[in-house]
Motif scaffolding. Structure first.
Motif, PDB file in Angstrom:
ATOM      1  N   UNK A  58       0.794  -1.226   0.000  1.00  0.00           N
ATOM      2  CA  UNK A  58       0.000   0.000   0.000  1.00  0.00           C
ATOM      3  C   UNK A  58       0.820   1.265   0.000  1.00  0.00           C
ATOM      4  N   UNK A  59       0.114   2.395  -0.050  1.00  0.00           N
ATOM      5  CA  UNK A  59       0.797   3.694  -0.143  1.00  0.00           C
ATOM      6  C   UNK A  59       1.419   4.143   1.187  1.00  0.00           C
ATOM      7  N   UNK A  60       0.976   3.585   2.310  1.00  0.00           N
ATOM      8  CA  UNK A  60       1.499   3.985   3.622  1.00  0.00           C
ATOM      9  C   UNK A  60       2.340   2.876   4.244  1.00  0.00           C
ATOM     10  N   UNK A  61       3.126   2.195   3.404  1.00  0.00           N
ATOM     11  CA  UNK A  61       3.929   1.101   3.944  1.00  0.00           C
ATOM     12  C   UNK A  61       4.998   1.630   4.893  1.00  0.00           C
ATOM     13  N   UNK A  62       5.351   0.790   5.857  1.00  0.00           N
ATOM     14  CA  UNK A  62       6.348   1.161   6.860  1.00  0.00           C
ATOM     15  C   UNK A  62       7.600   0.299   6.743  1.00  0.00           C
ATOM     16  N   UNK A  63       7.598  -0.611   5.757  1.00  0.00           N
ATOM     17  CA  UNK A  63       8.745  -1.473   5.486  1.00  0.00           C
ATOM     18  C   UNK A  63       8.990  -1.435   3.977  1.00  0.00           C
ATOM     19  N   UNK A  64      10.196  -1.028   3.597  1.00  0.00           N
ATOM     20  CA  UNK A  64      10.514  -0.860   2.183  1.00  0.00           C
ATOM     21  C   UNK A  64      11.769  -1.659   1.845  1.00  0.00           C
ATOM     22  N   UNK A  65      11.667  -2.511   0.832  1.00  0.00           N
ATOM     23  CA  UNK A  65      12.838  -3.252   0.364  1.00  0.00           C
ATOM     24  C   UNK A  65      13.781  -2.254  -0.291  1.00  0.00           C
ATOM     25  N   UNK A  66      14.997  -2.167   0.232  1.00  0.00           N
ATOM     26  CA  UNK A  66      15.967  -1.217  -0.312  1.00  0.00           C
ATOM     27  C   UNK A  66      17.035  -1.908  -1.146  1.00  0.00           C
ATOM     28  N   UNK A  67      17.195  -3.228  -0.972  1.00  0.00           N
ATOM     29  CA  UNK A  67      18.139  -3.998  -1.772  1.00  0.00           C
ATOM     30  C   UNK A  67      17.467  -5.304  -2.154  1.00  0.00           C
ATOM     31  N   UNK A  68      17.540  -5.620  -3.438  1.00  0.00           N
ATOM     32  CA  UNK A  68      17.048  -6.912  -3.900  1.00  0.00           C
ATOM     33  C   UNK A  68      18.211  -7.606  -4.579  1.00  0.00           C
TER      34      UNK A  68
END
Length: 192
Positions: A58-68
């Protein structure tokens, strides 16, 4: 005149000696301190229970993948090598609308080739009551599929200076469709 020169030499020698001693003492690597000098009292054991909301969708996520990882496509089951940055709410109850008591800030990374095993490195930043502004630091392994996971408390700040203990995690809910999770944490910590 010889007496006057002799007195000056003694004064200069004394000043140099004091200066040398002061320099040596100020360049010590370590020294013993009393607990009292740091304002430390008797240790107490505290138990905290709260819910960690890992919102990856969703638009208000609190966990973001920064490296894949480039390898993730081949190890999609575990996501090995992925790193996710978090600023997750900590609440009193499992509902997202429950009272906010803090935030979990840090990261977790998939550190296992063969299972869902995360390396968690995060601070619980408390915003409630007398603990407002104090933090607990967690660093440890989280085997996600285990019913109960234990991670060490490795330190803290504010009211949790010199803290140590452990955090138990139990998945409360996991949404298979979007990856969001609510995890119950019970934290047992020794602190001053």
């Amino acid at each position: 005149m010889a007496i006057h020169a002799s007195k000056n030499a003694i004064i200069i020698f004394s000043l140099l000696l004091i200066s040398l001693i002061a320099t040596v003492e100020s360049q010590q690597f370590s020294r013993r301190l009393s607990q009292k000098s740091l304002g430390l009292r008797k240790q107490k054991l505290s138990h905290f229970r709260f819910y960690f909301h890992d919102i990856v969708s969703g638009p208000n996520n609190t966990a973001i993948r920064i490296v894949e990882s480039t390898r993730t496509n081949r190890t999609a089951a575990t996501g090995f090598g992925d790193i996710t940055m978090i600023d997750n709410p900590l609440t009193m109850g499992p509902e997202r609308t429950s009272k906010l008591v803090g935030r979990a800030q840090g990261l977790y990374t998939s550190a296992s080739l063969n299972e869902m095993g995360l390396l968690m490195a995060m601070n619980y930043v408390f915003v409630e009551g007398k603990y407002n502004g104090s933090t607990l630091s967690i660093l440890g392994r989280n085997p996600v599929m285990s019913p109960v996971r234990e991670m060490p408390v490795v330190g803290g700040s504010g009211l949790f200076r010199f803290a140590r203990g452990y955090a138990e995690a139990r998945t409360h809910t996991f949404n298979m469709n979007n990856g969001d999770a609510v995890v119950e944490f019970n934290v047992y910590v020794l602190h001053y």
